[in-house]
Design an enzyme around this catalytic site. Structure first.
Site, short mmCIF file in Angstrom:
data_model
loop_
_atom_site.label_atom_id
_atom_site.label_comp_id
_atom_site.label_asym_id
_atom_site.label_seq_id
_atom_site.Cartn_x
_atom_site.Cartn_y
_atom_site.Cartn_z
N CYS A 1 39.72 32.85 36.91
CA CYS A 1 39.97 33.98 37.38
C CYS A 1 39.76 34.94 36.61
O CYS A 1 38.84 34.96 35.79
CB CYS A 1 40.36 34.24 38.89
SG CYS A 1 40.01 35.41 39.34
N HIS B 1 41.20 29.48 42.65
CA HIS B 1 42.52 29.90 42.72
C HIS B 1 43.05 28.14 43.56
O HIS B 1 42.23 27.49 44.14
CB HIS B 1 42.51 30.77 43.73
CG HIS B 1 42.94 32.19 42.21
ND1 HIS B 1 44.45 32.89 41.93
CD2 HIS B 1 41.82 32.90 42.66
CE1 HIS B 1 43.31 34.02 41.73
NE2 HIS B 1 41.71 34.13 42.05
#
Length: 489
Positions: free
Chosen positions: A330, A432
């Site tokens: 991310c 994630h």
């Protein structure tokens, strides 16, 4: 209409989250329709819900304890700090604004409306609501317009248990002092105390328990022992580095930024018997490792500046020169690119920050947050992965022609995400939970050079931990008093 019980603590990390999870699992095992609820949470660890929003990671764990999919009504207010004075405010799963503390204080009356709206919906769906407070109800400066502790309990007429951590020391002062700082109506709402993390012979504590009950007129409902080896998602605090493991096959370091987010991404690595794991924090040197991971961040440009200020950029360059691997997740992937542009000031003051330059991509931060649960495969098109996206930003560039993962759509199309460098030393993705899939974890560690890696199932470890926690709490707490006097069961 459902019955409710609220767990408040004398301090942060007193055991509120684990006690709520335990009660949810105990009641679920008894066939009770139970749901967790936290009116307001401040945390950078969040989870994407079944209805496409985000809530605190701890409430997702409690939902699992109750046998439920996470839903935004379980945590209607989530506060995600972006600096020491400012935070993103998320209402029922959706980001509404960035506010400083004074502005949010004025906003609390509107936030309370959302809290009560979510609570009432849960009342109509479940028999029991187990509510978690935030911090301590005795924070004098936060009592005005409180929606997280006694302000909520008073609004819905909910009984309260106060839990304290004896491992910190001063447990009797914590409990007596907290109770004394409450108003008379709030004191009457407290039905008893629970003491958490006790080590040793319980008989040696009995005189103190007797004194506490006589002093306050409140019963001690239970003493929970210190439970070792629980694999439960932390709300925000990082677990300590574990002792050196014998015969590990790979060494992994995760950089700890000031605004690190979703650090539970690395629980499986931290617990893996084949992995020697290191958190690397401020003023610490990155040790010799096989893999360096740049995690997510709630303020990517500021955390990238912090990374450079620590000299970690030079350590990463040296690590790559010697053949090491680097993964960015991310915000970490955005840092590995060529630039990060925040023209709207989404995370901080508007501006453009040069990236580390290891992936040929650039990122523009956008006002709209992407929240999606995802399933797919790794770059090999065969290894399954699952997790979620939660980011403000769109990346573009030539590096994306070599994707790290592919997301599956409802039409079974493969949508590329992330990138792997041409020399295959650097990888980045928006996903994630990258390591949570046991096959994906083994494949990625194999990419880093570790062979014949043990496969562990993180979800199974969580389930075992929840069962262990529930059994221990069931032995330690006067559940019959709660069943008859509070929950009506």
């Amino acid at each position: 209409m459902s019955n409710s019980i609220m767990i408040q603590g004398t301090t942060s990390d007193a055991g509120k989250t684990t006690l709520v999870a335990a009660l949810c699992r105990i009641l679920k095992n008894r066939g009770v329709s139970v749901v967790p609820f936290k009116p307001q949470n401040m945390a950078l660890n969040s989870a994407v819900t079944i209805d496409g929003g985000e809530i605190g990671r701890a409430q997702a764990l409690q939902a699992q304890a109750a046998g439920l999919q996470p839903h935004t009504d379980m945590n209607p207010i989530l506060i995600k700090p972006t600096s020491d004075t400012k935070a993103q405010i998320i209402i029922q799963g959706r980001a509404v604004s960035d506010m400083d503390a004074a502005v949010y204080h004025d906003y609390k009356t509107r936030a309370m409306d959302a809290v009560l709206d979510s609570y009432r919906r849960l009342q109509n769906q479940y028999d029991v609501i187990v509510v978690e407070g935030a911090g301590s109800p005795a924070e004098i400066n936060l009592r005005d317009r409180d929606i997280a502790n006694m302000g909520f309990a008073e609004a819905v007429d909910c009984p309260v248990i106060i839990i304290a951590d004896i491992d910190r020391g001063g447990v009797f002062a914590h409990l007596v002092g907290t109770l004394d700082l409450l108003s008379p109506s709030e004191q009457n709402r407290v039905i008893g105390f629970v003491i958490n993390r006790f080590r040793g012979d319980l008989s040696l504590l009995q005189s103190g328990l007797d004194w506490l009950e006589q002093k306050t007129g409140k019963p001690v409902l239970g003493v929970i022992p210190y439970i070792h080896g629980l694999v439960l998602d932390a709300e925000d605090a990082l677990e300590r580095n574990v002792a050196t493991k014998a015969n590990t096959k790979i060494r992994v370091a995760v950089l700890v930024f000031p605004r690190i987010s979703n650090h539970n991404d690395f629980d499986v690595l931290r617990l893996h018997p084949d992995v020697e794991f290191f958190w690397v924090g401020p003023e610490q040197v990155i040790p010799p490792v096989d893999l360096i991971i740049l995690p997510g961040s709630k303020n990517v440009r500021a955390d990238l500046h912090f990374l450079r200020a620590q000299g970690w950029d030079k350590s990463i360059a040296k690590h790559l020169r010697y053949g090491g691997k680097v993964i960015g997740i991310c915000g970490g992937m955005q840092m590995l690119g060529e630039s990060i542009d925040d023209p709207l000031g989404v995370e901080d003051i508007p501006g453009d920050t040069p990236g580390l330059g290891y992936l040929e991509l650039s990122t523009e931060l956008t006002a709209e947050k992407i929240l999606r649960q995802q399933e797919g495969v790794l770059w090999d098109l065969t290894t399954p992965i699952q997790g979620y996206e939660i980011h403000c930003g769109v990346s573009s560039g030539a590096a994306l022609s070599r994707p790290a993962v592919y997301f599956k759509t409802v039409d079974n199309l493969k949508v590329p995400d992330g990138a792997v460098s041409v020399d295959e030393q650097v990888m980045g993705t928006y996903l994630h939970g990258l390591f949570d899939s046991k096959e994906a974890c083994s494949a990625i560690l194999g990419w880093c050079g570790a062979e014949n890696i043990v496969v562990i199932d993180l979800n199974q470890l969580r389930e075992q931990a929840l069962d262990k926690l529930a059994a221990c709490v069931l032995e330690s707490i006067n559940m019959e008093a709660l069943n008859m006097e509070v929950l009506g069961l």
